[in-house]
Enzyme design. Structure first.
Site, PDB file in Angstrom:
ATOM      1  N   ARG A 215     -48.744 -34.471 -14.498  1.00  0.00           N
ATOM      2  CA  ARG A 215     -47.836 -33.424 -14.022  1.00  0.00           C
ATOM      3  C   ARG A 215     -47.847 -33.453 -12.491  1.00  0.00           C
ATOM      4  O   ARG A 215     -48.777 -32.953 -11.873  1.00  0.00           O
ATOM      5  CB  ARG A 215     -48.328 -32.074 -14.543  1.00  0.00           C
ATOM      6  CG  ARG A 215     -47.329 -30.929 -14.418  1.00  0.00           C
ATOM      7  CD  ARG A 215     -48.011 -29.587 -14.649  1.00  0.00           C
ATOM      8  NE  ARG A 215     -48.728 -29.177 -13.451  1.00  0.00           N
ATOM      9  CZ  ARG A 215     -49.801 -28.390 -13.457  1.00  0.00           C
ATOM     10  NH1 ARG A 215     -50.305 -27.928 -14.572  1.00  0.00           N
ATOM     11  NH2 ARG A 215     -50.386 -28.059 -12.311  1.00  0.00           N
ATOM     12  N   HIS A 219     -47.468 -26.181 -12.423  1.00  0.00           N
ATOM     13  CA  HIS A 219     -47.263 -25.821 -13.835  1.00  0.00           C
ATOM     14  C   HIS A 219     -45.887 -25.166 -13.999  1.00  0.00           C
ATOM     15  O   HIS A 219     -45.102 -25.542 -14.859  1.00  0.00           O
ATOM     16  CB  HIS A 219     -48.369 -24.879 -14.292  1.00  0.00           C
ATOM     17  CG  HIS A 219     -48.070 -24.163 -15.574  1.00  0.00           C
ATOM     18  ND1 HIS A 219     -47.920 -24.829 -16.769  1.00  0.00           N
ATOM     19  CD2 HIS A 219     -47.849 -22.853 -15.843  1.00  0.00           C
ATOM     20  CE1 HIS A 219     -47.637 -23.954 -17.724  1.00  0.00           C
ATOM     21  NE2 HIS A 219     -47.585 -22.753 -17.183  1.00  0.00           N
ATOM     22  N   TYR A 228     -56.381 -25.856  -6.995  1.00  0.00           N
ATOM     23  CA  TYR A 228     -57.332 -26.394  -7.972  1.00  0.00           C
ATOM     24  C   TYR A 228     -57.358 -27.914  -8.082  1.00  0.00           C
ATOM     25  O   TYR A 228     -58.138 -28.459  -8.846  1.00  0.00           O
ATOM     26  CB  TYR A 228     -57.090 -25.766  -9.354  1.00  0.00           C
ATOM     27  CG  TYR A 228     -55.659 -25.857  -9.864  1.00  0.00           C
ATOM     28  CD1 TYR A 228     -55.183 -27.022 -10.458  1.00  0.00           C
ATOM     29  CD2 TYR A 228     -54.792 -24.769  -9.760  1.00  0.00           C
ATOM     30  CE1 TYR A 228     -53.881 -27.099 -10.929  1.00  0.00           C
ATOM     31  CE2 TYR A 228     -53.489 -24.839 -10.225  1.00  0.00           C
ATOM     32  CZ  TYR A 228     -53.035 -26.003 -10.814  1.00  0.00           C
ATOM     33  OH  TYR A 228     -51.756 -26.082 -11.277  1.00  0.00           O
TER      34      TYR A 228
END
Lengths: 325, 326
Positions: A215, A219, A228
């Site tokens: 990805r 998100h 993160y």
């Protein structure tokens, strides 16, 4: 589709969409698997499958209307062989399995049979529903392919928070084959998915395909991946960009010339323009739409509430811009 | 023409009639096949209709309801058995987020003709999670129909009506009444029997309306018989979603009093909603507040205590007395 994706992110930033879920980096997994489907096959997407939707003839504006809040997904699942987006993680794996059990009962398994595919991500492999779907599909030998896009991240949680074993190996415990494919190689995804679908449609049961991908974006438009994950990891995967890879492949093998790529760019511009215009001109649903299609049969509670709300709304007519009492 | 049937056998006969009527009707659940279900409600169907139509599923309630949704999308009409009330909860996600909403999410393009049969209620001396009354959760969920039966006649016809409905129907079976037996008119036409969403006056009366459904209807009728001082009208609610308010309010406007009895817990139970609605619609006709007789707001107790927990004849009569105290 990448252009639709980037336009949608921009539209969200401009307040035209409530949310967008980017597929950036997963184009090969989605287009490769989506193109492996036959017309009569049925796909059960999660909520990031814009590339598969494109393959199934869903117009981008239908996807945008859902993320704008103008509809819950306006397409006809039967017409497109593409179910509505499912937001509760993993739920659709069971719907796909049940649909495949129906295909079996229709006698539609065989040489020219129907196959079903369920899409989900690495995070969904932790859900009970996904594991129940694996088991139901296995004991019924249902004609379904489980297509997991392992994009390495479930929002902020890396794969090691979801699974101690590679995802494709889960299938062995349920009694059907699991295979990992390079999810950034569109031709590999096409070939592997086509083989798995053919296995299913001819009565050889389910397969779990793990498309190993990444990805590259957030998100959703509400997410901030810099909190993160390391930029170095992203850069490494950017070098494996699935669209760049297919371009290099076509160029190296003399399968496409500069004029082709120029034409693709021009088409992207046109699609982008269309998406922007369609999104901005999309009307809000009528207030009384709230009451539509809750039940198939007349329902006295809904009918009464609709009538009362319609009266309430009409009490504001002629009240002017101030409204109120 | 009638046949003497228990509630359990009447549901069984209704399921059989539905399967004969429509080849798309399927049974799914744990032990519904060879065994015929733990209460034998699907007895004989596996033998006569085969494993493709009477499906013994893996032991996973979410899986059962989730695959039933997929079957419905493919054009089938699955009748799902949840073995006991307390085992519904693993299927709550599929029921509340998927089954109930699918029609509206798809703007009417997907029908969900799924029936979920759930034996419910207490009074059988069972262990934990086998005696619950979860109907309020279903009643609170838009997109579901919720019905329950109290006699063999309704059991036979309502299961068939539920299966013909294009909406998902939660079909609650009063397990402690499975063995109640009366005559059933199996020769009537499904189009002529009482519609699925209607309440039924089970016993006419003039002084107080007593509402009950499922296992409590028998208790309510006994209470009405026992109260020789008042003429009690008993209404079997039958459908908890939607509720047939015209039948209920017409009765309350005549009697001026309403007592609602159920096995579900008091707070936020079906009686609370009915009380609010009747108060709105019958305010000037009421001689007393609406009285609720329900289970306590505690988890279902050990079975040696259930006779104190479940509203029985005396507690229903106590509720009636409270209504007449005004």
């Amino acid at each position: 589709m990448r252009r639709v994706d980037s336009e949608a992110i921009t539209l969200q930033r401009q307040g035209e969409l409530g949310l967008w879920v980017s597929l950036l980096g997963q184009e090969a997994a989605q287009i490769g698997s989506g193109r492996a489907l036959r017309d009569r096959d049925m796909a059960f997407p999660s909520y990031r499958e814009h590339g598969v939707a494109w393959c199934r003839g869903i117009q981008p504006k239908e996807l945008l209307s859902m993320f704008r809040g103008a509809s819950n997904g306006g397409w006809d699942p039967h017409e497109h062989g593409f179910h509505l987006y499912t937001i509760v993680i993993g739920s659709q794996a069971l719907h796909a399995t049940g649909y495949a059990m129906g295909v079996q009962r229709d006698g539609a398994v065989g040489e020219d049979g129907t196959a079903v595919i369920s899409y989900f991500g690495d995070g969904a492999t932790s859900q009970g529903d996904t594991n129940e779907a694996f088991n139901f599909a296995s004991v019924n030998n249902a004609p379904v392919v489980f297509f997991c896009q392992n994009n390495q991240w479930a929002i902020s949680e890396p794969l090691e928070r979801q699974s101690r074993v590679p995802i494709y190996r889960r299938a062995a415990g349920f009694g059907f084959p699991g295979v990992r494919v390079d999810g950034n190689d569109v031709l590999a995804c096409l070939a592997v998915t086509r083989a798995a679908l053919d296995n299913a449609r001819t009565g050889n049961g389910p397969t779990l395909v793990e498309a190993f991908t990444y990805r590259m974006g957030a998100h959703t438009t509400n997410d901030d991946p810099t909190r993160y994950r390391d930029k170095a990891e992203l850069d490494e995967w950017k070098a494996k960009d699935p669209i760049l890879r297919v371009r290099r492949y076509l160029e190296a093998n003399g399968l496409a010339d500069e004029a082709f790529f120029t034409a693709v760019d021009e088409e992207s511009d046109r699609v982008g323009e269309t998406v922007r215009t369609q999104c901005r001109s999309m009307p809000d649903p009528e207030p009384l739409d709230i009451f539509h299609e809750v039940y198939a049969e007349p329902n006295v509670h809904i009918d009464q509430q609709r009538a009362e709300f319609a009266d309430y709304l009409s009490s504001f007519e002629g009240a002017g811009a101030e409204g109120g009492r | 023409m009638g046949t003497n049937l228990t509630i359990g056998k009447a549901i069984n006969a209704g399921l059989r009639a539905a399967m004969e009527h429509d080849p798309k009707v399927l049974m799914m659940g744990e032990d519904v096949g060879r065994l015929g279900g733990v209460f034998r409600v699907t007895d004989g169907l596996y033998k006569d209709f085969g494993a493709d139509r009477v499906i013994d599923t893996p032991l996973a309630e979410s899986g059962i309801v989730g695959t039933a949704i997929g079957m419905a999308m493919r054009g089938y009409r699955p009748v799902v058995e949840i073995q006991f009330d307390g085992f519904f909860f693993p299927a709550a996600n599929q029921t509340f987020t998927q089954l109930a909403k699918m029609r509206r999410r798809s703007a009417g393009k997907l029908a969900m003709p799924v029936v979920m049969r759930i034996p419910y209620g207490g009074g059988i001396g069972a262990v934990e999670h086998h005696s619950e009354s979860p109907e309020a959760y279903f009643q609170h969920t838009a997109g579901l129909r919720v019905v329950t039966v109290a006699n063999p006649e309704d059991a036979y016809w309502m299961i068939q009506q539920a299966i013909r409905s294009d909406d998902p129907v939660i079909f609650l079976e009063p397990k402690r009444r499975y063995y109640e037996k009366t005559e059933v008119d199996t020769e009537a036409s499904i189009h002529e029997v009482t519609p699925l969403g209607s309440a039924r006056v089970a016993r006419p009366g003039t002084d107080c309306t007593l509402l009950a459904y499922g296992p409590m209807v028998k208790t309510a009728l006994q209470a009405a018989e026992a109260d020789t001082d008042h003429s009690i009208e008993v209404i079997d609610v039958r459908s908890l979603s939607p509720v047939d308010y015209p039948t209920i309010t017409a009765s309350v406007k005549r009697t001026g009093r309403l007592v609602v009895a159920h096995e579900a817990t008091l707070t936020g139970g079906p009686g609370a909603e009915i009380a609010a609605r009747v108060t709105e619609e019958c305010f000037y006709h009421l001689e007393s507040p609406v009285i609720r007789v329900a289970a306590f707001d505690t988890p279902y107790p050990q079975s040696r205590l259930e006779e104190h927990y479940l509203p029985d004849l005396d507690r229903v009569l106590d509720g009636v007395d409270r209504a007449f105290a005004y």
